[in-house]
Design a protein around this motif. Structure first.
Motif, PDB file in Angstrom:
ATOM      1  N   GLY A 104       0.705  -1.093  -0.245  1.00 56.30           N
ATOM      2  CA  GLY A 104       0.064  -0.054  -0.258  1.00 56.30           C
ATOM      3  C   GLY A 104       0.880   1.315  -0.059  1.00 56.30           C
ATOM      4  N   PRO A 105       0.309   2.248  -0.431  1.00 56.06           N
ATOM      5  CA  PRO A 105       1.166   3.507  -0.016  1.00 56.06           C
ATOM      6  C   PRO A 105       1.949   3.750   1.519  1.00 56.06           C
ATOM      7  CG  PRO A 105      -0.444   4.024  -0.560  1.00 56.06           C
ATOM      8  CD  PRO A 105      -1.130   3.175  -0.610  1.00 56.06           C
ATOM      9  N   ARG A 106       3.244   3.987   1.387  1.00 52.44           N
ATOM     10  CA  ARG A 106       3.973   4.462   2.348  1.00 52.44           C
ATOM     11  C   ARG A 106       3.219   5.349   3.161  1.00 52.44           C
ATOM     12  NH1 ARG A 106       6.802   1.062   5.514  1.00 52.44           N
ATOM     13  NH2 ARG A 106       8.214   2.877   6.227  1.00 52.44           N
ATOM     14  N   PRO A 107       3.173   5.423   4.871  1.00 53.26           N
ATOM     15  CA  PRO A 107       2.968   5.751   5.450  1.00 53.26           C
ATOM     16  C   PRO A 107       3.558   7.019   5.960  1.00 53.26           C
ATOM     17  CG  PRO A 107       3.129   4.276   6.986  1.00 53.26           C
ATOM     18  CD  PRO A 107       3.397   3.962   5.314  1.00 53.26           C
ATOM     19  N   LEU A 108       3.192   8.461   5.647  1.00 55.87           N
ATOM     20  CA  LEU A 108       4.350   9.555   5.884  1.00 55.87           C
ATOM     21  C   LEU A 108       4.083  10.744   7.233  1.00 55.87           C
ATOM     22  CD1 LEU A 108       3.876  10.379   1.713  1.00 55.87           C
ATOM     23  CD2 LEU A 108       5.848   9.502   2.853  1.00 55.87           C
ATOM     24  N   LEU A 109       4.777  11.682   6.717  1.00 55.90           N
ATOM     25  CA  LEU A 109       3.559  12.128   8.094  1.00 55.90           C
ATOM     26  C   LEU A 109       2.744  13.041   8.272  1.00 55.90           C
ATOM     27  CD1 LEU A 109       7.955  13.903   8.640  1.00 55.90           C
ATOM     28  CD2 LEU A 109       7.035  11.815   9.251  1.00 55.90           C
ATOM     29  N   MET A 110       2.378  12.614   9.665  1.00 56.10           N
ATOM     30  CA  MET A 110       0.979  12.928   9.949  1.00 56.10           C
ATOM     31  C   MET A 110       0.728  14.779   8.947  1.00 56.10           C
ATOM     32  SD  MET A 110      -1.191  11.448  11.273  1.00 56.10           S
ATOM     33  CE  MET A 110      -2.311  12.232  11.919  1.00 56.10           C
ATOM     34  N   ALA A 111       2.738  15.325   9.428  1.00 55.65           N
ATOM     35  CA  ALA A 111       2.698  17.391   9.546  1.00 55.65           C
ATOM     36  C   ALA A 111       2.646  16.927   7.788  1.00 55.65           C
ATOM     37  CB  ALA A 111       3.923  17.496   9.708  1.00 55.65           C
ATOM     38  N   PRO A 128      -1.737   1.637   4.595  1.00 57.64           N
ATOM     39  CA  PRO A 128      -0.599   1.809   4.280  1.00 57.64           C
ATOM     40  C   PRO A 128       0.305   1.275   4.044  1.00 57.64           C
ATOM     41  CG  PRO A 128      -1.250   2.255   6.403  1.00 57.64           C
ATOM     42  CD  PRO A 128      -2.241   2.234   6.021  1.00 57.64           C
ATOM     43  N   GLY A 129       1.242   0.464   3.355  1.00 57.45           N
ATOM     44  CA  GLY A 129       1.571  -0.693   3.115  1.00 57.45           C
ATOM     45  C   GLY A 129       3.304  -0.600   3.912  1.00 57.45           C
ATOM     46  N   ILE A 130       3.500  -1.735   3.653  1.00 57.22           N
ATOM     47  CA  ILE A 130       5.605  -1.747   4.082  1.00 57.22           C
ATOM     48  C   ILE A 130       5.762  -1.504   2.922  1.00 57.22           C
ATOM     49  CG2 ILE A 130       7.054  -3.420   4.628  1.00 57.22           C
ATOM     50  CD1 ILE A 130       5.943  -5.018   6.299  1.00 57.22           C
ATOM     51  N   THR A 131       5.592  -2.440   1.871  1.00 61.65           N
ATOM     52  CA  THR A 131       6.080  -1.650   0.190  1.00 61.65           C
ATOM     53  C   THR A 131       4.989  -1.250  -0.375  1.00 61.65           C
ATOM     54  OG1 THR A 131       7.774  -2.489  -1.409  1.00 61.65           O
ATOM     55  CG2 THR A 131       5.987  -3.700  -0.136  1.00 61.65           C
ATOM     56  N   GLY A 132       5.246  -0.257  -1.338  1.00 57.70           N
ATOM     57  CA  GLY A 132       3.897  -0.320  -2.489  1.00 57.70           C
ATOM     58  C   GLY A 132       4.323  -0.099  -3.584  1.00 57.70           C
ATOM     59  N   LEU A 133       3.522   0.289  -4.562  1.00 61.20           N
ATOM     60  CA  LEU A 133       3.811   1.254  -6.265  1.00 61.20           C
ATOM     61  C   LEU A 133       5.120   1.926  -6.212  1.00 61.20           C
ATOM     62  CD1 LEU A 133       3.449  -0.254  -9.130  1.00 61.20           C
ATOM     63  CD2 LEU A 133       1.553   1.353  -9.017  1.00 61.20           C
ATOM     64  N   ALA A 134       4.809   3.100  -5.584  1.00 61.23           N
ATOM     65  CA  ALA A 134       6.111   3.785  -5.655  1.00 61.23           C
ATOM     66  C   ALA A 134       7.226   3.560  -5.111  1.00 61.23           C
ATOM     67  CB  ALA A 134       6.059   5.479  -4.944  1.00 61.23           C
ATOM     68  N   GLN A 135       7.381   2.480  -4.192  1.00 65.38           N
ATOM     69  CA  GLN A 135       8.840   1.850  -3.815  1.00 65.38           C
ATOM     70  C   GLN A 135      10.287   0.850  -4.812  1.00 65.38           C
ATOM     71  OE1 GLN A 135       6.256   3.039  -0.969  1.00 65.38           O
ATOM     72  NE2 GLN A 135       8.046   3.854  -1.126  1.00 65.38           N
ATOM     73  N   VAL A 136       8.400  -0.054  -5.101  1.00 64.61           N
ATOM     74  CA  VAL A 136       9.184  -0.660  -6.648  1.00 64.61           C
ATOM     75  C   VAL A 136       9.814   0.284  -8.228  1.00 64.61           C
ATOM     76  CG1 VAL A 136       8.614  -2.842  -5.685  1.00 64.61           C
ATOM     77  CG2 VAL A 136       6.911  -1.045  -7.420  1.00 64.61           C
ATOM     78  N   LYS A 147       5.565   9.780  -6.439  1.00 65.15           N
ATOM     79  CA  LYS A 147       5.374   9.213  -5.505  1.00 65.15           C
ATOM     80  C   LYS A 147       3.830   9.138  -5.400  1.00 65.15           C
ATOM     81  CE  LYS A 147       8.186   9.561  -2.469  1.00 65.15           C
ATOM     82  NZ  LYS A 147       9.195   8.154  -2.405  1.00 65.15           N
ATOM     83  N   LEU A 148       3.685  10.556  -5.211  1.00 63.65           N
ATOM     84  CA  LEU A 148       2.103  10.669  -4.591  1.00 63.65           C
ATOM     85  C   LEU A 148       1.178  10.186  -5.853  1.00 63.65           C
ATOM     86  CD1 LEU A 148       2.322  13.979  -3.021  1.00 63.65           C
ATOM     87  CD2 LEU A 148       2.240  11.072  -2.241  1.00 63.65           C
TER      88      LEU A 148
END
Length: 205
Positions: A104-111, A128-136, A147-148
């Protein structure tokens, strides 16, 4: 089906990798001291906050929630853990709890939440995921806008076969250490919005 696979795979990974997890925890304790784990609130499904758990890779500081709490604090051991992605192993516990998914999409910062456009905020429509489409598809070697864009594409097109392909590609990239920023231990610049972003999109903060 996706949630069932997450539970079974995360439980299996935690058991199978328990010697590695124990070894990393001991190394951090001996070389960098306590705490062993890094815990931080991140936006999950529907942007609801949860506590993400990783192995600590930075020196202890009170400014861990700052978006510019940067790379000067990364320890030598932490740099190794980041290069090999071993710092991510405790996130299997988040998957088992239901905070995250394997893919899934990586969990980013609350900010970052106020900076997303309405389109970009759709990344929170799935766990959110440990890995995702953006990471590969480039990881730190691509721009925030790209990325988004991959994140929202995943939301619209995710299937079991896509998840399996992403997981396989992730393993290959970790082994080859591909698509990581060339500067050792460096992370991407903080997200402050893109050309397609608009502040105040109504996303839960």
């Amino acid at each position: 089906m996706k949630r069932l696979i997450d539970i079974v795979a995360a439980a299996f990974a935690l058991v199978l990798l328990s010697p590695v997890i124990a070894a990393v925890a001991l190394a951090i304790l001996l070389l960098d001291g306590r705490p062993i784990f890094f815990r931080q609130r991140r936006p999950g499904l529907h942007a609801k906050p949860f506590e993400m758990i990783k192995f600590r890779t930075m020196t202890v500081s009170d400014d861990s929630d700052r978006i510019d709490a940067g790379t000067a604090r990364i320890t030598p051991l932490g740099a190794f853990l980041r290069r090999t992605s071993l710092d991510e192993l405790p996130e299997f516990w988040n998957v088992l709890r239901g905070d995250m998914s394997l893919v899934g999409p990586r969990p980013l910062l609350m900010a970052y939440l106020p900076h997303y456009s309405a389109e970009q905020a759709r990344r929170h429509d799935v766990r959110p995921g440990i890995t995702g489409l953006a990471q590969v598809s480039g990881r730190n070697a691509i721009s925030w806008e790209q990325k988004l864009g991959y994140d929202t594409r995943y939301v619209d097109t995710h299937t079991l076969m896509l998840d399996l392909r992403i997981l396989f590609t992730t393993v290959m990239k970790v082994v080859r250490r591909a698509d990581v920023d060339a500067s050792e231990g460096e992370t991407m610049q903080p997200f402050t919005g893109t050309a397609n972003s608009k502040a105040g999109t109504g996303v839960e903060r």
